[in-house]
Enzyme design. Structure first.
Site, PDB file in Angstrom:
ATOM      1  N   ARG A  65       0.830  -1.208   0.000  1.00 34.07           N
ATOM      2  CA  ARG A  65       0.000   0.000   0.000  1.00 34.07           C
ATOM      3  C   ARG A  65       0.865   1.260   0.000  1.00 34.07           C
ATOM      4  O   ARG A  65       0.549   2.251  -0.665  1.00 34.07           O
ATOM      5  CB  ARG A  65      -0.916  -0.022   1.223  1.00 34.07           C
ATOM      6  CG  ARG A  65      -1.902   1.138   1.286  1.00 34.07           C
ATOM      7  CD  ARG A  65      -3.016   0.843   2.281  1.00 34.07           C
ATOM      8  NE  ARG A  65      -3.982   1.929   2.334  1.00 34.07           N
ATOM      9  CZ  ARG A  65      -4.061   2.818   3.328  1.00 34.07           C
ATOM     10  NH1 ARG A  65      -3.230   2.737   4.349  1.00 34.07           N
ATOM     11  NH2 ARG A  65      -4.955   3.771   3.305  1.00 34.07           N
ATOM     12  N   HIS A  69       0.580   4.218  -2.746  1.00 27.75           N
ATOM     13  CA  HIS A  69       0.334   5.610  -2.381  1.00 27.75           C
ATOM     14  C   HIS A  69       1.491   6.516  -2.793  1.00 27.75           C
ATOM     15  O   HIS A  69       1.295   7.716  -2.991  1.00 27.75           O
ATOM     16  CB  HIS A  69       0.070   5.720  -0.878  1.00 27.75           C
ATOM     17  CG  HIS A  69      -1.317   5.303  -0.492  1.00 27.75           C
ATOM     18  ND1 HIS A  69      -2.083   5.977   0.432  1.00 27.75           N
ATOM     19  CD2 HIS A  69      -2.093   4.268  -0.914  1.00 27.75           C
ATOM     20  CE1 HIS A  69      -3.260   5.377   0.565  1.00 27.75           C
ATOM     21  NE2 HIS A  69      -3.280   4.333  -0.245  1.00 27.75           N
ATOM     22  N   ASN A  97      -3.610   8.912   4.076  1.00 27.15           N
ATOM     23  CA  ASN A  97      -2.361   8.392   4.648  1.00 27.15           C
ATOM     24  C   ASN A  97      -2.283   8.466   6.168  1.00 27.15           C
ATOM     25  O   ASN A  97      -1.712   7.573   6.815  1.00 27.15           O
ATOM     26  CB  ASN A  97      -1.162   9.158   4.075  1.00 27.15           C
ATOM     27  CG  ASN A  97      -1.003   8.982   2.574  1.00 27.15           C
ATOM     28  OD1 ASN A  97      -1.425   7.983   2.010  1.00 27.15           O
ATOM     29  ND2 ASN A  97      -0.392   9.963   1.930  1.00 27.15           N
ATOM     30  N   HIS A 196      -5.986  -6.399  -2.517  1.00 24.60           N
ATOM     31  CA  HIS A 196      -6.757  -6.412  -1.271  1.00 24.60           C
ATOM     32  C   HIS A 196      -7.044  -7.834  -0.806  1.00 24.60           C
ATOM     33  O   HIS A 196      -7.821  -8.028   0.121  1.00 24.60           O
ATOM     34  CB  HIS A 196      -8.058  -5.626  -1.442  1.00 24.60           C
ATOM     35  CG  HIS A 196      -7.874  -4.152  -1.386  1.00 24.60           C
ATOM     36  ND1 HIS A 196      -8.908  -3.255  -1.497  1.00 24.60           N
ATOM     37  CD2 HIS A 196      -6.750  -3.395  -1.236  1.00 24.60           C
ATOM     38  CE1 HIS A 196      -8.440  -2.013  -1.414  1.00 24.60           C
ATOM     39  NE2 HIS A 196      -7.133  -2.076  -1.265  1.00 24.60           N
TER      40      HIS A 196
END
Length: 324
Positions: A65, A69, A97, A196
């Site tokens: 992740r 990001h 975040n 996911h």
């Protein structure tokens, strides 16, 4: 005179060759970018990642992740790693975040270990990309040749982090648009969403879906309500696995969950809700090899995102701050 002219021509050709080599070294990404300058890089990253996952398996998903990001804001430039220092404002306090993205300490550890062997050579952005790849692989997923040669940005964008990182409440059209902005196709979106299959999310991200969603299995919603009270901010940070079946093993169970209406986030379930991605979700649910192949393609595309031309960059000594 002819000899002198020949010398000048030879010198010019040499200079041109050096220029082209330098351009290639700094402008083109390649899995073999550090083959000569830091040949043990991937061994160092893998060893540190094994240690990190032995301490906490969830860290594999967290670092994946973190990479996502990073790349969705200014390209894969390590900007998400920069701390707020003095008047410098980074991306860590952006809504997607803050109190959510984690794994910074593992990146610090990898960077420290790499610097001992190859000081001043490897970017924090590339370390993050390799850590994400190894996290997936060590949890049972595919591996891929990571495009390397990114440099670290000296800037960050809180504004872009708040605007460009896809949120959990987005519908399918909004998700497709957000990924298209990063040159990623709807197929890439659906494949990347399959990451996911590992990891956890906070109650505040899925509360609305389990209480107000119309495309969710009632039994699954009831299960998740047990740890996610209806009234915010009660339980906001309580965690639930993104994949109800195998949250710590990388497989294709995520897509079987979607077909069964057991997607945790609204942005998960919209991939299978009578829309354009339904058929692909069914294919991934039935064919793990197809999912793995498409995921590798999409991860390489995402990991190839670079900052806009002219962006000042460097190789940071400390991933958290710009070199002084």
């Amino acid at each position: 005179m002819a000899l002198c002219s020949s010398c000048r021509t030879w010198t010019w050709h040499c200079l041109l060759a050096l220029f082209l080599l330098a351009s290639a070294a700094y402008g083109q990404l390649s899995p073999s970018f550090y083959a000569k300058s830091c040949p043990t890089l991937e061994l160092i990253v893998r060893a540190t990642m094994i240690k990190a996952l032995l301490a906490e398996r969830r860290m594999g998903a967290s670092l994946l992740r973190l990479h996502f990001h990073d790349c969705f804001v200014q390209g894969c430039d390590g900007s998400i790693l920069l701390d707020d220092v003095g008047s410098f404002v980074g991306e860590k306090t952006a809504f997607p975040n803050v109190n959510s993205v984690r794994g910074y300490e593992v990146i610090d550890e990898i960077k420290k270990n790499v610097e001992l062997v190859c000081p001043g050579v490897v970017s924090c952005a590339d370390i993050t990309a390799l850590a994400a790849r190894d996290g997936v692989f060590l949890l049972g997923g595919p591996s891929w040749a990571v495009p390397l040669g990114h440099r670290d940005s000296t800037t960050a964008s809180l504004t872009q982090a708040n605007s460009d990182l896809p949120g959990p409440s987005l519908n399918l059209d909004q998700l497709i648009a957000a990924f298209a902005k990063k040159q990623l196709s709807p197929r890439d979106l659906t494949a990347l969403s399959g990451t996911h299959t590992i990891g956890f999310s906070q109650c505040l991200n899925f509360r609305d879906h389990i209480y107000n969603g119309t495309d969710i299995d009632p039994a699954f919603a009831a299960l998740r309500k047990g740890a996610c009270p209806a009234q915010a901010p009660n339980g906001d940070t309580n965690l639930a696995p993104l994949d109800v079946q195998t949250p710590l093993f990388f497989d294709n169970a995520y897509y079987r969950n979607l077909v069964a209406k057991r997607g945790l986030l609204n942005s998960d379930q919209v991939l299978f809700n009578g829309g354009s991605q339904d058929a692909l979700v069914r294919q991934y649910a039935a064919n793990p090899a197809l999912f793995a192949s498409d995921l590798v393609t999409a991860m390489i595309k995402m990991a190839s995102l670079t900052p806009p031309s002219g962006t000042p960059t460097q190789i940071r000594r400390n991933c958290r701050v710009v070199n002084s």
